[in-house]
Scaffold this active site. Structure first.
Site, PDB file in Angstrom:
ATOM      1  N   SER A   1      42.739  74.688  41.137  1.00 44.87           N
ATOM      2  CA  SER A   1      41.180  74.566  40.960  1.00 44.87           C
ATOM      3  C   SER A   1      40.672  75.838  40.465  1.00 44.87           C
ATOM      4  O   SER A   1      39.439  76.044  40.738  1.00 44.87           O
ATOM      5  CB  SER A   1      40.515  74.179  42.297  1.00 44.87           C
ATOM      6  OG  SER A   1      41.277  73.100  42.869  1.00 44.87           O
TER       7      SER A   1
ATOM      8  N   GLY B   1      48.259  76.021  38.190  1.00 40.84           N
ATOM      9  CA  GLY B   1      48.225  75.308  39.267  1.00 40.84           C
ATOM     10  C   GLY B   1      47.513  73.786  39.103  1.00 40.84           C
ATOM     11  O   GLY B   1      46.633  73.694  38.004  1.00 40.84           O
ATOM     12  N   HIS B   2      47.502  73.096  39.931  1.00 39.19           N
ATOM     13  CA  HIS B   2      46.838  71.811  39.981  1.00 39.19           C
ATOM     14  C   HIS B   2      45.254  72.022  39.900  1.00 39.19           C
ATOM     15  O   HIS B   2      44.753  72.772  40.260  1.00 39.19           O
ATOM     16  CB  HIS B   2      47.308  70.736  41.113  1.00 39.19           C
ATOM     17  CG  HIS B   2      47.282  71.222  42.393  1.00 39.19           C
ATOM     18  ND1 HIS B   2      47.521  70.414  43.645  1.00 39.19           N
ATOM     19  CD2 HIS B   2      46.455  72.490  43.030  1.00 39.19           C
ATOM     20  CE1 HIS B   2      47.062  71.187  44.770  1.00 39.19           C
ATOM     21  NE2 HIS B   2      46.384  72.325  44.313  1.00 39.19           N
ATOM     22  N   ASN B   3      44.678  70.789  39.335  1.00 37.74           N
ATOM     23  CA  ASN B   3      43.329  70.962  39.163  1.00 37.74           C
ATOM     24  C   ASN B   3      42.685  72.123  38.513  1.00 37.74           C
ATOM     25  O   ASN B   3      41.406  72.169  38.329  1.00 37.74           O
ATOM     26  CB  ASN B   3      42.494  70.649  40.474  1.00 37.74           C
ATOM     27  CG  ASN B   3      43.060  69.419  41.238  1.00 37.74           C
ATOM     28  OD1 ASN B   3      43.804  69.307  41.974  1.00 37.74           O
ATOM     29  ND2 ASN B   3      42.183  68.411  40.840  1.00 37.74           N
TER      30      ASN B   3
ATOM     31  N   HIS C   1      50.372  63.512  44.275  1.00 36.22           N
ATOM     32  CA  HIS C   1      49.209  63.870  43.257  1.00 36.22           C
ATOM     33  C   HIS C   1      49.165  62.569  42.259  1.00 36.22           C
ATOM     34  O   HIS C   1      50.412  62.339  41.498  1.00 36.22           O
ATOM     35  CB  HIS C   1      49.845  64.970  42.487  1.00 36.22           C
ATOM     36  CG  HIS C   1      49.581  66.303  43.311  1.00 36.22           C
ATOM     37  ND1 HIS C   1      50.138  66.503  44.453  1.00 36.22           N
ATOM     38  CD2 HIS C   1      48.712  67.380  42.907  1.00 36.22           C
ATOM     39  CE1 HIS C   1      49.582  67.596  45.145  1.00 36.22           C
ATOM     40  NE2 HIS C   1      48.861  68.409  44.032  1.00 36.22           N
TER      41      HIS C   1
END
Length: 324
Positions: A251, A231-233, A190
């Site tokens: 996302s 979470g990521h994004n 990441h």
């Protein structure tokens, strides 16, 4: 101070003795003499045992009581507590803190002993960083932000102005992303970042993962409770409220003024519109349109009864076939 002065301060209407002395604030559950008690409902008023010993802040006047009548009791309480019980922070940079190279530090900053500040970090004016916190390389910390003890902010994260990050929070750890193939499980490195916009509050032991390539964004004015996972994004809109144990997969996108109650789980790539509320313990697997209240939870019932209900649920497809 006198009750008449309190009424002027809160912009309320005085009902009773303007010279009634106020020595502090107490709760509805434990009212103390000569204090101000904020009652946001009739039930709260009924719980105050001796209303003649206290002064009430209420929306509707109470007979035989010293009152300040306001439009919004909770807002009045927020104003009063902020003015009369201001948060106090020290200032100065401790010799026992580690400060990296090319660090820019603004005015009135507090950097406590045993904190770690990485290289090329920019710290704005009146920022407060408490002991055992870690600020990674190339982070930007905006003016008047408070970072309590034991916070970990990974490299290249951007923290806005007037942000409050409580103990144990982790900002910018790797997202949970892997490629599964013939060679086994391969980690996706990441390289993105996290951006926390102005006036955000992040509760204790909350985690916000960095994006894979772009940015995980927490919108201006959002308030996040303890033990929340983002979470990521993810792209979180302005003025959201996430209650404890909410979990967002990668996302997820939310609009403005979204409220996720306790233990709500949101699947990856789901979009939630403006002004949406999701009730506690609900799972969100699909997009939610704006301006609605959603949820599906099951309150606790007696265990043996639930097992019987579950058996009937398993038989529903057969029952529908017979009915048709």
């Amino acid at each position: 101070m006198k009750l008449g002065d309190v009424a002027k301060l809160l912009g309320g209407r005085l009902e009773g003795d303007k010279n009634f002395e106020i020595e502090g604030v107490s709760s509805v559950e434990n009212p103390k003499p000569k204090t101000l008690v904020f009652c946001s409902s009739k039930r709260d008023v009924e719980r105050v045992k001796d209303i003649k010993q206290v002064a009430l802040v209420v929306h509707t006047p109470v007979q035989d009581a010293n009152c300040v009548v306001v439009e919004d009791v909770k807002y009045a309480m927020a104003m009063f507590l902020r003015i009369f019980y201001p948060e106090e922070h020290p200032s100065g940079v401790s010799e026992k803190a580690y400060i990296g190279e090319e660090v820019i530090i603004g005015e009135g900053v507090y950097i406590a002993p045993f904190t770690y500040i990485g290289n090329k970090v920019v710290i704005g004016n009146h920022v407060k960083i408490y002991p055992f916190s870690y600020i990674g390389d190339q982070c930007l910390i905006g003016d008047e932000t408070v970072i309590f003890s034991g916070v970990h902010i990974y490299p290249r994260c951007v923290i806005g102005k007037r942000v409050r990050i409580h103990s144990g929070a982790v900002i910018g750890a790797d997202g949970f992303g892997y490629y599964i193939g013939k060679e086994g499980i391969t980690k996706l490195h990441h390289i993105g970042s996290v951006v926390i916009e102005d006036d955000v509050e992040i509760g204790a032991n909350t985690t916000i993962d960095r994006a894979l390539i772009d940015r995980t964004i927490i919108g201006r004015g959002t308030k996040i409770d303890n033990l929340v996972m983002i979470g990521h994004n993810c792209k979180i809109g302005e003025n959201n409220i996430f209650v404890s144990q909410v979990g967002l997969a990668g996302s997820v996108k939310t609009g403005k003024n979204v409220v996720l109650a306790g233990q709500v789980g949101v699947a990856d790539h789901v979009s939630i519109g403006d002004n949406v509320q999701v009730v506690a313990k609900s799972g969100v697997a699909n997009d939610l349109e704006a301006n609605g209240t959603y949820g599906a939870n099951l309150p606790s019932i007696e265990w043996s009864r639930w097992k019987r209900i579950y058996l009937y649920l398993l038989k529903l497809p057969e029952l529908f076939k017979k009915g048709s």
